[in-house]
Each structure stands twice: as structure tokens, then as C-alpha cells.
Design a protein around this motif. Structure first.
Motif, PDB file in Angstrom:
ATOM      1  N   UNK A 134       3.399  -5.095  -2.397  1.00  0.00           N
ATOM      2  CA  UNK A 134       3.701  -4.407  -1.144  1.00  0.00           C
ATOM      3  C   UNK A 134       4.276  -3.002  -1.388  1.00  0.00           C
ATOM      4  N   UNK A 135       5.021  -2.864  -2.494  1.00  0.00           N
ATOM      5  CA  UNK A 135       5.600  -1.561  -2.812  1.00  0.00           C
ATOM      6  C   UNK A 135       4.499  -0.533  -3.064  1.00  0.00           C
ATOM      7  N   UNK A 136       3.472  -0.931  -3.817  1.00  0.00           N
ATOM      8  CA  UNK A 136       2.356  -0.022  -4.080  1.00  0.00           C
ATOM      9  C   UNK A 136       1.621   0.325  -2.793  1.00  0.00           C
ATOM     10  N   UNK A 137       1.442  -0.667  -1.927  1.00  0.00           N
ATOM     11  CA  UNK A 137       0.805  -0.418  -0.636  1.00  0.00           C
ATOM     12  C   UNK A 137       1.652   0.546   0.185  1.00  0.00           C
ATOM     13  N   UNK A 138       2.961   0.328   0.157  1.00  0.00           N
ATOM     14  CA  UNK A 138       3.877   1.198   0.891  1.00  0.00           C
ATOM     15  C   UNK A 138       3.832   2.624   0.378  1.00  0.00           C
ATOM     16  N   UNK A 139       3.772   2.800  -0.940  1.00  0.00           N
ATOM     17  CA  UNK A 139       3.687   4.155  -1.507  1.00  0.00           C
ATOM     18  C   UNK A 139       2.399   4.846  -1.079  1.00  0.00           C
ATOM     19  N   UNK A 146       0.177   9.102   3.072  1.00  0.00           N
ATOM     20  CA  UNK A 146      -0.715   9.529   4.160  1.00  0.00           C
ATOM     21  C   UNK A 146      -0.143   9.196   5.541  1.00  0.00           C
ATOM     22  N   UNK A 147       1.177   9.040   5.617  1.00  0.00           N
ATOM     23  CA  UNK A 147       1.797   8.568   6.858  1.00  0.00           C
ATOM     24  C   UNK A 147       1.571   9.516   8.036  1.00  0.00           C
ATOM     25  N   UNK A 148       1.523  10.825   7.785  1.00  0.00           N
ATOM     26  CA  UNK A 148       1.311  11.775   8.881  1.00  0.00           C
ATOM     27  C   UNK A 148      -0.075  11.627   9.501  1.00  0.00           C
ATOM     28  N   UNK A 198       3.003  -2.288  12.359  1.00  0.00           N
ATOM     29  CA  UNK A 198       4.196  -2.956  11.842  1.00  0.00           C
ATOM     30  C   UNK A 198       4.027  -3.290  10.359  1.00  0.00           C
ATOM     31  N   UNK A 199       2.835  -3.745   9.985  1.00  0.00           N
ATOM     32  CA  UNK A 199       2.560  -4.056   8.583  1.00  0.00           C
ATOM     33  C   UNK A 199       2.714  -2.812   7.715  1.00  0.00           C
ATOM     34  N   UNK A 200       2.173  -1.694   8.193  1.00  0.00           N
ATOM     35  CA  UNK A 200       2.265  -0.440   7.444  1.00  0.00           C
ATOM     36  C   UNK A 200       3.726  -0.032   7.259  1.00  0.00           C
ATOM     37  N   UNK A 201       4.499  -0.115   8.337  1.00  0.00           N
ATOM     38  CA  UNK A 201       5.906   0.277   8.247  1.00  0.00           C
ATOM     39  C   UNK A 201       6.698  -0.659   7.343  1.00  0.00           C
ATOM     40  N   UNK A 218       9.608  -1.194   2.292  1.00  0.00           N
ATOM     41  CA  UNK A 218       9.812  -1.867   1.015  1.00  0.00           C
ATOM     42  C   UNK A 218       9.698  -0.879  -0.152  1.00  0.00           C
ATOM     43  N   UNK A 219       8.782   0.082  -0.030  1.00  0.00           N
ATOM     44  CA  UNK A 219       8.641   1.112  -1.062  1.00  0.00           C
ATOM     45  C   UNK A 219       9.884   2.003  -1.093  1.00  0.00           C
ATOM     46  N   UNK A 220      10.396   2.356   0.086  1.00  0.00           N
ATOM     47  CA  UNK A 220      11.606   3.178   0.154  1.00  0.00           C
ATOM     48  C   UNK A 220      12.808   2.427  -0.403  1.00  0.00           C
TER      49      UNK A 220
END
Length: 241
Positions: free
Chosen positions: A1-6, A11-13, A125-128, A133-135
Motif C-alpha cells: 500500500x505504501x508503494x501505491x500511495x507513493x 500524481x495527486x493533482x 477513499x482507497x487512494x487517500x 499510509x505512504x505519508x
């Protein structure tokens, strides 16, 4: 999940732009319908959507006005200068994200789109969750026990109102910082809300397209004037502090 979060953090914007644009995809099937809720069914998505959206903006505003956190990333990677635990961060570890989620959920309901609420909001919600988790992985590596202690006493998502009065009375709300940081976000959300109201709910203008277009032009012009005026104030340095 951390890698997915990174990945999503990088590309969050663009993700926000995509989710925002999807609000204007034709809202079929509808979340609230005349068949189930009666002739005035449209007041349900309008009232519920606006209340949730305003709540989300209020949480963002309180967070930024009291104790702003610099966690915007660096070189498109998770980054934080300090571990901020005061203000609204004393009641929730991710109040800005909570505000964003509520705002998107609110306008999703306002769009009266069943698919948006059932599919897009959970995906958001999944993305956040992945980003958080990455943060947290970054913050735990940087601040160690200090961050672990913070996590032990403050919820990740659900804000606690215990002591909220003391928080507000013990800190000065920085209106200048709030306006400087939030004027663009507020402008974009207000434009979207106006478009959704006028185009998705013709009942509000008695199905008069001419009246709708006139109101749209006037409201958007007013919002643009306020936005540009705020930009001028920011550029002049009058919103510093």
C-alpha cells in the motif's frame, strides 16, 4: 500500500482534476429520484450535498487558519518539514484530507449521481488511504517515537471534538493565511457547485434556460472578480502573516 500511495501522491493533482471532471458526466442512474422521493426530490441531493461540502470546507479552513502543515511534497515525493500536532491536527491526523473527502462526497451527492457516490467516492477513499499510509511511513522514519506517540493519541481519520473549544480559544485564527491558501480551491469548488445547481436542476429556474444562463453569467462573473481581487491582494503581500 505504501508503494501505491507513493504513486498516487506523485500524481495527486491530476487525480483531483479527473475526479472533479467526472462530476459533470450525465448523472444516470440518479441517487435520488422523483419516483422514490416525490416531486420535490431534488431538494434532497441539494441540501445534503451542500451541507457535507460546507462541512468539508469548514474543516479545511479551521485546519489552515489555526496550524498549517507543510506537507506538499518535494520532487513529487512525500515530504514534511515538521511534525505538526497542534490546532485541528490535535484532533485528527489528516484533517485536510478529511475536508477534501467530505467536499468531494458532498458535490458527488449534489450531482445526484448514484455511480459517482457508489464507485468514485470509494475509489477516492482507497487512494487517500494509500497516500496516508505512504505519508505515515515517511513520518515514522523521520520522527520515530514522536510520531508513534502522536498516532497513539490522535485518530487517523475520525476527528475527535474533545477539547475543540480549548483549541480554538487557545490559538489565533489566521484569516490572511486562510484566504491566501484557500481562495483558489474555494473558487474552483464554488464554480462547480454553481454549474451543478443550474444545469442539473432546471427546476430551480423554472426550466427557463434564458434565466439560467443569465444567472450563470452573473454569478460566475462575481466569483471571478472576487477571485482576481484576492489574487491581487496576495501578490501585493497584503495577505502575508
Amino acid at each position: 500500500m505504501v508503494q501505491i500511495g507513493n504513486f498516487f501522491f506523485k500524481y495527486r493533482n491530476w487525480l483531483f482534476i479527473i475526479f472533479y471532471a467526472l462530476l459533470f458526466v450525465p448523472n444516470v442512474p440518479q441517487l435520488f429520484t422523483e419516483k422514490k422521493f416525490g416531486k420535490n426530490y431534488y431538494w434532497y441531493p441539494i441540501a445534503i450535498g451542500l451541507v457535507i461540502t460546507v462541512l468539508g470546507q469548514a474543516i479545511r479552513g479551521a485546519t489552515i487558519g489555526l496550524a498549517y502543515i507543510i506537507r506538499g511534497g518535494k520532487n513529487k515525493k512525500v515530504y514534511a518539514e515538521d511534525l505538526v500536532t497542534t490546532g485541528i491536527f490535535a484532533h485528527c491526523r489528516n484533517p485536510l484530507y478529511v475536508g477534501n473527502i467530505l467536499m468531494l462526497a458532498g458535490v458527488g451527492i449534489l450531482s445526484n449521481s448514484l455511480l459517482y457516490v457508489v464507485i468514485m467516492i470509494p475509489f477516492f477513499l482507497f487512494i487517500y488511504q494509500a497516500i496516508v499510509l505512504a505519508e505515515e511511513n515517511f513520518l515514522r522514519n523521520k520522527f520515530g517515537g514522536q510520531f508513534n506517540n502522536y498516532c497513539a493519541r490522535v485518530n487517523r481519520w475520525v476527528p475527535s471534538i474533545k477539547g475543540i473549544g480549548k483549541t480554538f480559544s487557545g490559538m489565533r485564527f489566521n484569516w490572511k493565511r486562510y484566504i491566501a491558501k484557500e481562495h483558489t480551491t474555494t473558487f474552483i469548488w464554488l464554480v462547480g457547485i454553481v454549474l451543478l445547481l443550474l444545469f442539473y436542476y432546471p427546476q430551480l429556474t423554472n426550466y427557463d434556460s434564458r434565466l439560467r444562463n443569465t444567472l450563470l453569467a452573473i454569478i460566475l462573473a462575481a466569483l471571478l472578480v472576487v477571485y482576481l481581487f484576492t489574487r491581487v491582494l496576495k501578490k501585493s503581500g497584503k495577505l502575508n502573516g
